[in-house]
Design a protein around this motif. Structure first.
Motif, PDB file in Angstrom:
ATOM      1  N   GLU A 117       0.827  -1.205   0.000  1.00 40.60           N
ATOM      2  CA  GLU A 117       0.000   0.000   0.000  1.00 40.60           C
ATOM      3  C   GLU A 117       0.862   1.256   0.000  1.00 40.60           C
ATOM      4  OE1 GLU A 117      -2.754  -0.094   3.223  1.00 40.60           O
ATOM      5  OE2 GLU A 117      -3.840  -1.853   2.469  1.00 40.60           O
ATOM      6  N   LEU A 118       1.947   1.235   0.762  1.00 34.47           N
ATOM      7  CA  LEU A 118       2.847   2.386   0.773  1.00 34.47           C
ATOM      8  C   LEU A 118       3.500   2.566  -0.586  1.00 34.47           C
ATOM      9  CD1 LEU A 118       4.265   4.692   2.264  1.00 34.47           C
ATOM     10  CD2 LEU A 118       6.023   3.037   2.971  1.00 34.47           C
ATOM     11  N   ALA A 119       3.875   1.466  -1.231  1.00 33.86           N
ATOM     12  CA  ALA A 119       4.487   1.549  -2.556  1.00 33.86           C
ATOM     13  C   ALA A 119       3.539   2.227  -3.549  1.00 33.86           C
ATOM     14  CB  ALA A 119       4.873   0.156  -3.045  1.00 33.86           C
ATOM     15  N   ASP A 120       2.258   1.879  -3.496  1.00 30.82           N
ATOM     16  CA  ASP A 120       1.263   2.513  -4.384  1.00 30.82           C
ATOM     17  C   ASP A 120       1.163   4.006  -4.099  1.00 30.82           C
ATOM     18  OD1 ASP A 120       0.736   0.068  -5.529  1.00 30.82           O
ATOM     19  OD2 ASP A 120      -1.050  -0.335  -4.325  1.00 30.82           O
ATOM     20  N   TYR A 121       1.184   4.362  -2.838  1.00 29.65           N
ATOM     21  CA  TYR A 121       1.077   5.776  -2.466  1.00 29.65           C
ATOM     22  C   TYR A 121       2.285   6.561  -2.973  1.00 29.65           C
ATOM     23  CZ  TYR A 121       0.848   9.924   0.535  1.00 29.65           C
ATOM     24  OH  TYR A 121       0.804  11.219   1.000  1.00 29.65           O
ATOM     25  N   LEU A 122       3.486   5.996  -2.789  1.00 32.88           N
ATOM     26  CA  LEU A 122       4.699   6.705  -3.168  1.00 32.88           C
ATOM     27  C   LEU A 122       4.820   6.896  -4.673  1.00 32.88           C
ATOM     28  CD1 LEU A 122       7.221   5.049  -0.688  1.00 32.88           C
ATOM     29  CD2 LEU A 122       6.341   7.386  -0.607  1.00 32.88           C
ATOM     30  N   GLU A 123       4.216   6.013  -5.448  1.00 30.64           N
ATOM     31  CA  GLU A 123       4.228   6.203  -6.899  1.00 30.64           C
ATOM     32  C   GLU A 123       3.539   7.499  -7.291  1.00 30.64           C
ATOM     33  OE1 GLU A 123       2.657   2.951  -9.067  1.00 30.64           O
ATOM     34  OE2 GLU A 123       4.194   1.520  -8.419  1.00 30.64           O
ATOM     35  N   LYS A 124       2.550   7.904  -6.509  1.00 32.19           N
ATOM     36  CA  LYS A 124       1.763   9.099  -6.827  1.00 32.19           C
ATOM     37  C   LYS A 124       2.316  10.351  -6.147  1.00 32.19           C
ATOM     38  CE  LYS A 124      -2.253   6.063  -6.986  1.00 32.19           C
ATOM     39  NZ  LYS A 124      -3.475   5.626  -6.263  1.00 32.19           N
ATOM     40  N   ASP A 125       2.945  10.199  -4.989  1.00 38.76           N
ATOM     41  CA  ASP A 125       3.460  11.349  -4.253  1.00 38.76           C
ATOM     42  C   ASP A 125       4.674  10.916  -3.445  1.00 38.76           C
ATOM     43  OD1 ASP A 125       3.905  13.727  -2.973  1.00 38.76           O
ATOM     44  OD2 ASP A 125       2.031  13.770  -1.858  1.00 38.76           O
ATOM     45  N   HIS A 126       5.846  11.446  -3.812  1.00 38.28           N
ATOM     46  CA  HIS A 126       7.070  11.095  -3.098  1.00 38.28           C
ATOM     47  C   HIS A 126       7.988  12.301  -2.899  1.00 38.28           C
ATOM     48  CE1 HIS A 126       7.535  10.050  -7.441  1.00 38.28           C
ATOM     49  NE2 HIS A 126       8.564  10.876  -7.303  1.00 38.28           N
ATOM     50  N   ASN A 127       7.434  13.479  -2.987  1.00 36.53           N
ATOM     51  CA  ASN A 127       8.219  14.695  -2.804  1.00 36.53           C
ATOM     52  C   ASN A 127       8.297  15.045  -1.312  1.00 36.53           C
ATOM     53  OD1 ASN A 127       9.629  17.080  -3.260  1.00 36.53           O
ATOM     54  ND2 ASN A 127       7.757  18.267  -3.608  1.00 36.53           N
ATOM     55  N   PHE A 128       9.093  14.285  -0.586  1.00 31.57           N
ATOM     56  CA  PHE A 128       9.241  14.489   0.857  1.00 31.57           C
ATOM     57  C   PHE A 128      10.721  14.509   1.216  1.00 31.57           C
ATOM     58  CE2 PHE A 128       5.293  12.060   0.210  1.00 31.57           C
ATOM     59  CZ  PHE A 128       4.377  12.951   0.750  1.00 31.57           C
ATOM     60  N   LYS A 129      11.084  15.354   2.176  1.00 32.52           N
ATOM     61  CA  LYS A 129      12.465  15.390   2.640  1.00 32.52           C
ATOM     62  C   LYS A 129      12.785  14.156   3.462  1.00 32.52           C
ATOM     63  CE  LYS A 129      15.881  18.272   4.986  1.00 32.52           C
ATOM     64  NZ  LYS A 129      16.114  19.592   5.629  1.00 32.52           N
ATOM     65  N   TYR A 130      11.881  13.834   4.361  1.00 26.88           N
ATOM     66  CA  TYR A 130      12.050  12.626   5.162  1.00 26.88           C
ATOM     67  C   TYR A 130      10.689  12.091   5.567  1.00 26.88           C
ATOM     68  CZ  TYR A 130      11.464  15.403   9.553  1.00 26.88           C
ATOM     69  OH  TYR A 130      11.001  16.202  10.563  1.00 26.88           O
ATOM     70  N   ALA A 131      10.703  10.868   6.074  1.00 22.98           N
ATOM     71  CA  ALA A 131       9.477  10.224   6.549  1.00 22.98           C
ATOM     72  C   ALA A 131       9.706   9.740   7.968  1.00 22.98           C
ATOM     73  CB  ALA A 131       9.093   9.048   5.661  1.00 22.98           C
ATOM     74  N   THR A 132       8.646   9.769   8.764  1.00 27.30           N
ATOM     75  CA  THR A 132       8.727   9.266  10.136  1.00 27.30           C
ATOM     76  C   THR A 132       7.923   7.977  10.257  1.00 27.30           C
ATOM     77  OG1 THR A 132       6.795  10.544  10.894  1.00 27.30           O
ATOM     78  CG2 THR A 132       8.959  11.599  11.041  1.00 27.30           C
ATOM     79  N   LEU A 133       8.476   7.018  10.970  1.00 26.46           N
ATOM     80  CA  LEU A 133       7.838   5.726  11.173  1.00 26.46           C
ATOM     81  C   LEU A 133       7.986   5.312  12.619  1.00 26.46           C
ATOM     82  CD1 LEU A 133       9.831   5.622   8.417  1.00 26.46           C
ATOM     83  CD2 LEU A 133       8.631   3.475   8.077  1.00 26.46           C
ATOM     84  N   VAL A 134       7.019   4.562  13.116  1.00 30.00           N
ATOM     85  CA  VAL A 134       7.115   3.987  14.457  1.00 30.00           C
ATOM     86  C   VAL A 134       7.255   2.473  14.313  1.00 30.00           C
ATOM     87  CG1 VAL A 134       5.920   3.584  16.629  1.00 30.00           C
ATOM     88  CG2 VAL A 134       5.829   5.842  15.560  1.00 30.00           C
ATOM     89  N   HIS A 135       8.296   1.936  14.914  1.00 29.05           N
ATOM     90  CA  HIS A 135       8.534   0.492  14.882  1.00 29.05           C
ATOM     91  C   HIS A 135       7.497  -0.211  15.760  1.00 29.05           C
ATOM     92  CE1 HIS A 135      11.547  -3.028  15.682  1.00 29.05           C
ATOM     93  NE2 HIS A 135      10.741  -3.312  14.686  1.00 29.05           N
ATOM     94  N   CYS A 136       7.531   0.073  17.067  1.00 30.14           N
ATOM     95  CA  CYS A 136       6.514  -0.454  17.980  1.00 30.14           C
ATOM     96  C   CYS A 136       5.739   0.705  18.576  1.00 30.14           C
ATOM     97  CB  CYS A 136       7.153  -1.282  19.092  1.00 30.14           C
ATOM     98  SG  CYS A 136       5.976  -1.789  20.386  1.00 30.14           S
ATOM     99  N   ASP A 137       4.443   0.766  18.288  1.00 29.23           N
ATOM    100  CA  ASP A 137       3.589   1.800  18.851  1.00 29.23           C
ATOM    101  C   ASP A 137       3.089   1.299  20.208  1.00 29.23           C
ATOM    102  OD1 ASP A 137       2.272   4.466  17.908  1.00 29.23           O
ATOM    103  OD2 ASP A 137       0.675   3.374  18.921  1.00 29.23           O
ATOM    104  N   THR A 138       3.742   1.732  21.274  1.00 31.51           N
ATOM    105  CA  THR A 138       3.496   1.183  22.602  1.00 31.51           C
ATOM    106  C   THR A 138       2.048   1.266  23.073  1.00 31.51           C
ATOM    107  OG1 THR A 138       5.595   2.301  23.030  1.00 31.51           O
ATOM    108  CG2 THR A 138       4.713   0.934  24.788  1.00 31.51           C
ATOM    109  N   PRO A 139       1.329   2.364  22.801  1.00 28.86           N
ATOM    110  CA  PRO A 139      -0.047   2.440  23.318  1.00 28.86           C
ATOM    111  C   PRO A 139      -0.963   1.328  22.821  1.00 28.86           C
ATOM    112  CG  PRO A 139       0.712   4.611  22.650  1.00 28.86           C
ATOM    113  CD  PRO A 139       1.736   3.632  22.171  1.00 28.86           C
ATOM    114  N   SER A 140      -0.691   0.804  21.608  1.00 24.78           N
ATOM    115  CA  SER A 140      -1.565  -0.215  21.024  1.00 24.78           C
ATOM    116  C   SER A 140      -0.906  -1.576  20.886  1.00 24.78           C
ATOM    117  CB  SER A 140      -2.042   0.236  19.637  1.00 24.78           C
ATOM    118  OG  SER A 140      -0.937   0.314  18.737  1.00 24.78           O
TER     119      SER A 140
END
Length: 380
Positions: A117-140
């Motif tokens: 799903e991310l690959a499909d999104y990036l094909e359409k919009d990838h003009n970003f300096k950086y991206a933030t990701l969470v490995h383990c989202d502790t609250p959930s």
């Protein structure tokens, strides 16, 4: 004393407590401290499977997340915020704080992010300096496959910032294999040292982006560039907490000496999840389960407050959650020093007793079921 079985802070092993009590010199004046600091940083890098530089910062894990955004973000920068959890969405605040434009890629909180799903999104919009990701989202209790997601972002030249404060050293993670530019960790989760330190690993690409900014970094304490050349200069931008770093080094030595670290975390996490579901309880995530924390829904007819109070009466501490999950779930931390069968058996016995006392029907005895699963996995 109440035993903390929360998803951070965790219990602190005796060798870490002893290390923190050792005499300390003046880190501002004692040049040997620079060697201790650098050696600890290098050990962290090695344990995370990278030669990227690690820096230890004096502040709880949130400092690392803010420092990443402060050091990379310039006014007007578009930043992709991968959001399928409370901490994932929270990165947008740091981006905005430093003048960036957060673009939220929002998905269901009960599912791990999907690479296709991310690959499909990036094909359409990838003009970003950086991206933030969470490995383990502790609250959930959600674990995202950053080792699949980051390489997709790097294909488009997008820098990657990953929060693995509650993921690393409980879930396997290789910085180099995952192509992570800036990884954030913390002392109080699976590392099992007290709160107060965060550490970041920095790729050459991340450093280049920080040093080629057109505008100054709008912070001092959260400016990662202030550490430039600290070893050669034997100088730090602020007085470093020597005792905390001695404790962190002892915790990292324990991690380095533990060949069963990841297998034990996975075995205990699997036994916990299966035990709860066999008894009729409902896990909050539908997939993407972390090996550091198990999160289940508060059963009908009771409250998170009642459950936590009942557990507390038996000398143990579990956690509820917050934000959109406040009052809805219970969290069991089985990370770092908490990841052992003796403590988990006590948790299961206390949880069984508490839920039955509150009128919650259970299909199976939690303690007996946990032992069966834990022993079966050990035999494998």
């Amino acid at each position: 004393m109440t035993r903390i079985m929360t998803p951070g802070p965790t219990q602190v092993p005796e060798p870490v407590r002893i290390a923190r009590s050792l005499p300390c010199g003046n880190p501002d004046l004692d040049e040997t401290f620079a060697d201790e600091y650098r050696d600890t940083c290098r050990l962290i890098s090695r344990l995370l499977d990278t030669e990227n530089e690690t820096l230890i910062l004096s502040g709880e894990g949130i400092l690392g997340l803010e420092a990443a955004c402060a050091s990379l973000t310039e006014p007007g920068d578009r930043v992709l915020v991968l959001d399928n959890g409370i901490y994932g969405k929270g990165f947008a605040d740091f981006v905005s704080m430093y003048g960036g434009v957060p673009v939220l890629y929002t998905r269901d909180m009960r599912h791990a992010l999907k690479a296709d799903e991310l690959a499909d999104y990036l094909e359409k919009d990838h003009n970003f300096k950086y991206a933030t990701l969470v490995h383990c989202d502790t609250p959930s209790g959600m674990l995202n496959p950053v080792e699949e997601l980051c390489p997709l972002l790097k294909k488009y030249g997008i820098l990657t910032v990953v929060d693995s404060v509650s993921g690393m050293f409980g879930n396997r993670l290789s910085v180099d294999d995952a192509q992570i530019d800036l990884l954030c960790g913390g002392s109080q989760k699976a590392v099992s040292a007290p709160p107060g330190l965060t550490f970041v690993t920095l790729s050459d690409a991340a450093k280049k982006a920080m040093h080629e900014r057109k505008t100054p970094i709008a912070s001092f304490y959260a400016n990662l560039c202030t550490f430039d050349g600290y070893y050669e200069k034997k100088w730090f931008p602020y007085t470093m907490p020597g005792s905390d770093i001695k404790g962190l080094r002892a915790a990292m030595d324990l991690i380095a000496a533990d060949p069963e670290l990841y297998d034990r975390h996975h075995r205990i996490a699997e036994a916990t999840r299966r035990t709860l579901t066999d008894a009729g309880l409902t896990l909050y995530p539908l997939d993407g389960y972390s090996d550091t924390v198990t999160v289940f829904e508060v059963p009908e007819g009771t409250t998170d407050t009642a459950i936590l109070a009942g557990i507390r009466e038996q000398g143990l501490m579990l956690a509820g959650s917050f934000d959109v999950l406040a009052g809805k779930v219970i969290r069991i931390g089985h990370m770092g020093a908490n990841a052992n069968d003796a403590d988990m058996e006590d948790v299961m016995a206390a949880l069984d007793h508490t839920l039955r006392a509150l009128g919650v029907p259970l299909k199976k005895d939690l303690l007996a079921t946990y032992k069966d699963y834990a022993n079966a996995n050990c035999e494998k």
